[in-house]
Design a protein around this motif. Structure first.
Motif, PDB file in Angstrom:
ATOM      1  N   THR A 195       0.838  -1.657  -0.078  1.00  0.00           N
ATOM      2  CA  THR A 195      -0.149  -0.231   0.105  1.00  0.00           C
ATOM      3  C   THR A 195       0.809   1.676  -0.154  1.00  0.00           C
ATOM      4  O   THR A 195       0.425   2.214  -0.427  1.00  0.00           O
ATOM      5  N   SER A 196       2.291   1.127   0.891  1.00  0.00           N
ATOM      6  CA  SER A 196       3.035   2.818   0.725  1.00  0.00           C
ATOM      7  C   SER A 196       4.309   2.067  -0.177  1.00  0.00           C
ATOM      8  O   SER A 196       5.171   2.694   0.357  1.00  0.00           O
ATOM      9  N   GLY A 197       4.525   1.001  -0.645  1.00  0.00           N
ATOM     10  CA  GLY A 197       5.517   1.050  -1.422  1.00  0.00           C
ATOM     11  C   GLY A 197       7.316   0.178  -0.248  1.00  0.00           C
ATOM     12  O   GLY A 197       7.979   0.958  -0.542  1.00  0.00           O
ATOM     13  N   VAL A 198       6.749  -0.083   0.619  1.00  0.00           N
ATOM     14  CA  VAL A 198       7.830   0.274   1.678  1.00  0.00           C
ATOM     15  C   VAL A 198       7.807  -1.476   2.336  1.00  0.00           C
ATOM     16  O   VAL A 198       7.499  -1.937   2.203  1.00  0.00           O
ATOM     17  N   PHE A 199       8.946  -1.653   2.530  1.00  0.00           N
ATOM     18  CA  PHE A 199      10.168  -3.004   3.771  1.00  0.00           C
ATOM     19  C   PHE A 199       9.576  -2.556   5.522  1.00  0.00           C
ATOM     20  O   PHE A 199      10.688  -2.485   5.647  1.00  0.00           O
ATOM     21  N   PRO A 200       8.754  -2.966   5.614  1.00  0.00           N
ATOM     22  CA  PRO A 200       8.645  -1.796   7.175  1.00  0.00           C
ATOM     23  C   PRO A 200       9.181  -3.615   7.646  1.00  0.00           C
ATOM     24  O   PRO A 200       8.949  -5.067   7.969  1.00  0.00           O
ATOM     25  N   GLN A 201       9.677  -3.220   9.219  1.00  0.00           N
ATOM     26  CA  GLN A 201       9.551  -3.920  10.135  1.00  0.00           C
ATOM     27  C   GLN A 201       8.422  -4.826  11.021  1.00  0.00           C
ATOM     28  O   GLN A 201       7.532  -4.715  10.655  1.00  0.00           O
ATOM     29  N   ASP A 202       8.887  -5.882  11.368  1.00  0.00           N
ATOM     30  CA  ASP A 202       7.743  -6.221  12.444  1.00  0.00           C
ATOM     31  C   ASP A 202       7.369  -5.250  13.400  1.00  0.00           C
ATOM     32  O   ASP A 202       5.804  -4.758  13.682  1.00  0.00           O
TER      33      ASP A 202
END
Length: 341
Positions: A195-202
């Motif tokens: 949805t935002s094109g990011v690789f987020p941490q847990d």
């Protein structure tokens, strides 16, 4: 004569309803056959069968498939023309993940007859993100036709494209949300938020405040789903579509979908909620003094208690949207620094 006409009208009406139900029955059978290994697994076929059932057989699956095939071929061209700066022995797989991510989330140049065009990525559609007004806002077919999607259609499309180019992709759940999990040899598991094109941490997922530790331990949230468990999601989608199509239904179809989904994925909370809510609707149609009503009420209490015990907490829709936006506004805080872009 008048009686004959009324009978004929009723017969035609009942036949039409039977035909409508047939689309849902066929979609259920398609998914169930995959689960029973009677039909080759295809997440795309499962998803489109659900959407076609809601459209009562009128979905232009040929056009949807054409667009999916175009994107899959485009992904292959990206892989062939781009040397990813990654030296792990799973580079081939990682290159496929990167190509799909580029198609969905990044503006990508395309050279056609020596002219460079820019393929525009998909965007998040903040209009009716839960499909309350129109269920089709959650559909992959709507996504590929408008280039706008949400946390349901975007990860579904990602998984479909992965299958089209011979890659693995795991769906994962969070409150009101679906995202992608991958496991690569250099770092292990990582998250892809489309949805935002990011690789987020847990840490970002936990920041929602609605992921209880019990939910993680029980595999309710943040678990990489198997292909079979992804099909269970499709069964819940099918039931929700049926309930929207036939609001006066008796609940039997929804329960059949929920129970089959739970055989595959016992902690699928959307299926547990679907089952409990359907029993609630059945209870509300009965007189409180009826024996069946007392039985349903007792069952309901057990079901809701179980849902709470496995760690589910209801996340208000407004808070969900704020949490979703926080990944962009606080990107540095939540981005997985192990991954280079």
């Amino acid at each position: 004569m008048k009686y004959f006409i009324i009978t004929l009208v009723l017969s035609i009406t009942n036949f039409a309803k039977a035909q409508q139900n047939k689309f849902y029955d066929d979609a259920f059978q398609t998914i169930n056959n995959m689960l029973a290994d009677k039909q080759a697994y295809s997440f795309k076929s499962a998803v489109l069968s659900v959407e076609d059932a809601y459209y009562q057989g009128k979905l232009d699956t040929v056009e949807v498939n054409r667009k999916i095939k175009f994107m899959a071929n485009f992904a292959k061209k990206i892989i062939a023309s781009r040397d990813l700066t990654y030296d792990g022995n799973d580079k081939v797989a990682v290159s496929k993940y990167a190509a799909i991510f580029s198609i969905i989330c990044q503006e990508t140049p395309i050279v056609i007859n020596k002219d460079t065009l820019h393929y525009k990525p998909f965007s998040y559609d903040f209009n009716d993100v839960f499909g309350h007004k129109e269920l089709t806002n959650l559909f992959v077919s709507k996504l590929v036709n408008t280039q706008k999607g949400n946390c349901n259609s975007l990860p579904y499309l990602y998984k479909i494209l992965a299958e089209e180019i011979g890659a693995d992709a795991s769906l994962a759940l969070a409150p009101n949300h679906i995202y992608i999990k991958h496991n690569i040899k250099s770092i292990g598991w990582y998250n892809t938020e489309l949805t935002s094109g990011v690789f987020p941490q847990d840490a970002w997922l936990m920041a929602s405040g609605f992921i209880h530790l019990d939910a993680i331990q029980n595999g309710v949230y943040m678990k990489a789903l198997t292909d079979r468990e992804s099909l269970a999601l499709c069964l819940v989608d099918l039931a929700n579509g049926y309930k929207r199509s036939f609001p006066e239904n008796d609940g039997s179809f929804a329960l059949k979908c929920a129970e089959r989904a739970l055989e595959v994925y016992p902690y699928l909370v959307t299926a547990l909620i679907l089952k409990a809510e359907t029993h609630k609707e059945q209870y509300q149609k009965l007189v409180a003094t009826e024996p069946k009503a007392k039985e349903l009420l007792s069952l309901l209490n057990k079901e809701y208690k179980h849902i709470h015990e496995i760690g589910y907490r209801n996340m208000p829709e407004g808070m969900y949207l704020e949490w979703l936006v926080s990944l962009k506004t606080e990107r540095k805080k939540y981005e997985d620094t192990r991954l280079s872009h």
